[in-house]
Motif scaffolding. Structure first.
Motif: not given
Length: 135
Positions: A15-20
């Protein structure tokens, strides 16, 4: 026993636009378990089944936290049994580590200060932007 919700952590990061990174394979989890003497803490395996780290998440404007994939953690120069270096702040300004056979504490490797008392609390503090505050 303290509860951890890896799916909620993953969803919050997304949701925080972190690319996992993709989840760790069972072979990678087995390798870490072997490194930890066959006693990998269940929380660690649960998290790795959701995602195997991420890079440079801007969670405080000018600060960056990365959680490393297992392969990097196991090969990092700061990793020395039983301490697994697994994360950094501000592009290696501070390296975080812990014993993956336990539930913490998470420490700053350079000065051994406690960053979070448990692995689950590390994730809670990371997501609430309070990683460097003591409770």
């Amino acid at each position: 026993m303290e509860v951890i919700d890896p799916q909620a952590i993953r969803d919050s990061l997304l949701a925080r636009d972190v690319t996992l990174n993709p989840p760790a394979t069972e072979d990678v989890i087995a390798e870490l378990n072997s490194w930890a003497g066959g006693r990998l803490h269940p929380h660690v395996a649960q998290m790795l089944r959701e995602f195997d780290g991420f890079s440079d998440w801007d969670y405080e404007g000018k600060s960056f936290v990365s959680v490393w994939p297992v392969e990097k953690a196991l090969s990092d120069d700061w990793t020395r049994q039983p301490l697994l270096a697994f994360s950094d702040w501000s592009i290696n300004a501070m390296i975080f580590g812990f014993d993956p056979s336990s539930n913490g504490p998470i420490i700053s490797i350079e000065d051994a200060s406690v960053v979070a008392p448990t692995y689950a609390e590390f994730w809670l503090r990371l997501l609430s932007d309070s990683l460097f505050q003591t409770k």
